[in-house]
Design a protein around this motif. Structure first.
Motif, PDB file in Angstrom:
ATOM      1  N   GLU A  40      -5.863  52.811  11.961  1.00 39.20           N
ATOM      2  CA  GLU A  40      -4.730  53.708  11.747  1.00 39.20           C
ATOM      3  C   GLU A  40      -3.417  53.013  12.075  1.00 39.20           C
ATOM      4  OE1 GLU A  40      -5.678  57.209  14.012  1.00 39.20           O
ATOM      5  OE2 GLU A  40      -7.121  57.901  12.518  1.00 39.20           O
ATOM      6  N   SER A  41      -3.408  52.213  13.120  1.00 38.01           N
ATOM      7  CA  SER A  41      -2.183  51.507  13.511  1.00 38.01           C
ATOM      8  C   SER A  41      -1.772  50.479  12.464  1.00 38.01           C
ATOM      9  CB  SER A  41      -2.381  50.802  14.858  1.00 38.01           C
ATOM     10  OG  SER A  41      -2.639  51.740  15.864  1.00 38.01           O
ATOM     11  N   MET A  42      -2.725  49.810  11.873  1.00 36.08           N
ATOM     12  CA  MET A  42      -2.425  48.786  10.877  1.00 36.08           C
ATOM     13  C   MET A  42      -2.008  49.381   9.535  1.00 36.08           C
ATOM     14  SD  MET A  42      -5.264  45.803  11.774  1.00 36.08           S
ATOM     15  CE  MET A  42      -6.099  46.125  10.285  1.00 36.08           C
ATOM     16  N   SER A  43      -2.331  50.638   9.293  1.00 33.98           N
ATOM     17  CA  SER A  43      -2.060  51.233   7.981  1.00 33.98           C
ATOM     18  C   SER A  43      -0.567  51.267   7.653  1.00 33.98           C
ATOM     19  CB  SER A  43      -2.666  52.627   7.881  1.00 33.98           C
ATOM     20  OG  SER A  43      -2.010  53.520   8.741  1.00 33.98           O
ATOM     21  N   SER A  44       0.301  51.462   8.648  1.00 28.86           N
ATOM     22  CA  SER A  44       1.742  51.482   8.354  1.00 28.86           C
ATOM     23  C   SER A  44       2.229  50.092   7.961  1.00 28.86           C
ATOM     24  CB  SER A  44       2.546  52.034   9.528  1.00 28.86           C
ATOM     25  OG  SER A  44       2.356  51.243  10.682  1.00 28.86           O
ATOM     26  N   GLY A  45       1.673  49.069   8.565  1.00 29.88           N
ATOM     27  CA  GLY A  45       2.019  47.699   8.178  1.00 29.88           C
ATOM     28  C   GLY A  45       1.598  47.401   6.748  1.00 29.88           C
ATOM     29  N   ALA A 127       1.635  58.483   6.220  1.00 25.33           N
ATOM     30  CA  ALA A 127       0.892  59.291   7.198  1.00 25.33           C
ATOM     31  C   ALA A 127      -0.505  59.617   6.671  1.00 25.33           C
ATOM     32  CB  ALA A 127       1.658  60.574   7.509  1.00 25.33           C
ATOM     33  N   GLN A 128      -0.597  59.968   5.400  1.00 25.65           N
ATOM     34  CA  GLN A 128      -1.891  60.292   4.805  1.00 25.65           C
ATOM     35  C   GLN A 128      -2.816  59.075   4.829  1.00 25.65           C
ATOM     36  OE1 GLN A 128      -1.837  61.427   0.679  1.00 25.65           O
ATOM     37  NE2 GLN A 128      -3.948  62.137   0.728  1.00 25.65           N
ATOM     38  N   LYS A 129      -2.299  57.919   4.466  1.00 20.87           N
ATOM     39  CA  LYS A 129      -3.114  56.694   4.486  1.00 20.87           C
ATOM     40  C   LYS A 129      -3.568  56.384   5.907  1.00 20.87           C
ATOM     41  CE  LYS A 129      -1.112  54.676   0.358  1.00 20.87           C
ATOM     42  NZ  LYS A 129      -0.188  53.686  -0.197  1.00 20.87           N
ATOM     43  N   SER A 130      -2.706  56.644   6.861  1.00 19.21           N
ATOM     44  CA  SER A 130      -3.074  56.430   8.256  1.00 19.21           C
ATOM     45  C   SER A 130      -4.210  57.361   8.662  1.00 19.21           C
ATOM     46  CB  SER A 130      -1.861  56.655   9.159  1.00 19.21           C
ATOM     47  OG  SER A 130      -2.185  56.417  10.496  1.00 19.21           O
ATOM     48  N   ALA A 131      -4.122  58.615   8.245  1.00 17.25           N
ATOM     49  CA  ALA A 131      -5.177  59.587   8.566  1.00 17.25           C
ATOM     50  C   ALA A 131      -6.504  59.186   7.931  1.00 17.25           C
ATOM     51  CB  ALA A 131      -4.771  60.982   8.097  1.00 17.25           C
ATOM     52  N   GLU A 132      -6.444  58.629   6.746  1.00 17.42           N
ATOM     53  CA  GLU A 132      -7.656  58.243   6.025  1.00 17.42           C
ATOM     54  C   GLU A 132      -8.181  56.868   6.426  1.00 17.42           C
ATOM     55  OE1 GLU A 132      -6.282  58.636   2.013  1.00 17.42           O
ATOM     56  OE2 GLU A 132      -6.678  60.795   1.970  1.00 17.42           O
ATOM     57  N   ALA A 133      -7.411  56.121   7.216  1.00 13.73           N
ATOM     58  CA  ALA A 133      -7.765  54.738   7.543  1.00 13.73           C
ATOM     59  C   ALA A 133      -8.967  54.624   8.471  1.00 13.73           C
ATOM     60  CB  ALA A 133      -6.567  54.025   8.164  1.00 13.73           C
ATOM     61  N   GLY A 134      -9.090  55.519   9.420  1.00 15.74           N
ATOM     62  CA  GLY A 134     -10.184  55.422  10.383  1.00 15.74           C
ATOM     63  C   GLY A 134     -10.967  56.711  10.444  1.00 15.74           C
TER      64      GLY A 134
END
Length: 175
Positions: A40-45, A127-134
């Motif tokens: 989730e942390s890496m998704s914003s990068g 935010a959505q990609k972060s939620a779906e990342a992990g």
């Protein structure tokens, strides 16, 4: 068309930090295990990198994605994070992050009205990609759900903070 020169240095720092803030809100909503936290942390990068390479990204999104590579900008963002989130518990991080996204939304409306909607939609997608990342509730990436109920609720809060941008709520994984 809005650009970095349309904003004060402090406002620009807030804008550049906003994708990371959106991701932080999701992570703080349902802090899973270490693997989920890292994903989730890496998704914003990854979202910033994708924006730099996306021919369809708006000029303001591209400018934000490009400027994070600037050491001076990164330092300003880091100082802003430390001042805003240092010593906060997860619930406080989530609340502060959503408040910051609401403030960024107002800043966009005031200083970049022509690009505000597209930028807010992009923030919500980060935010959505972060939620779906992990996956949440599993073990080492096995089992669990793609987006927990707490993350879904936080996505709704983010959408509200951003003024319900186009695309918010659409395509959310139900697994």
């Amino acid at each position: 068309m809005a650009s970095k020169s349309s904003f004060t240095p402090e406002e620009w720092s807030r804008l550049v930090a906003s994708p990371v803030v959106a991701s932080m809100a999701i992570t703080a909503a349902d802090p899973g295990g270490l693997w989920s936290l890292l994903q989730e942390s890496m998704s914003s990068g990854w979202a910033l990198l994708e924006a730099k390479q996306d021919a369809q990204a708006t000029p303001l999104v591209k400018a934000v994605a490009d400027d994070i590579a600037n050491a001076e900008t990164r330092n300003a963002v880091r100082e802003s994070f430390q001042a805003q989130f240092k010593g906060s518990q997860f619930a406080d991080v989530k609340r502060k992050a959503i408040e910051e996204l609401h403030a960024v939304s107002g800043l966009l409306d005031a200083k970049a009205p022509d690009e505000a909607s597209a930028f807010k939609s992009w923030l919500w997608s980060v935010a959505q990609k972060s939620a779906e990342a992990g996956k949440e509730g599993g073990f080492l990436g096995f089992g669990g759900v793609a987006v927990s109920d707490a993350e879904k609720a936080t996505l709704a809060e983010i959408a509200t903070a951003l003024g319900n941008p186009a695309g918010s709520g659409a395509g959310l994984a139900e697994t």
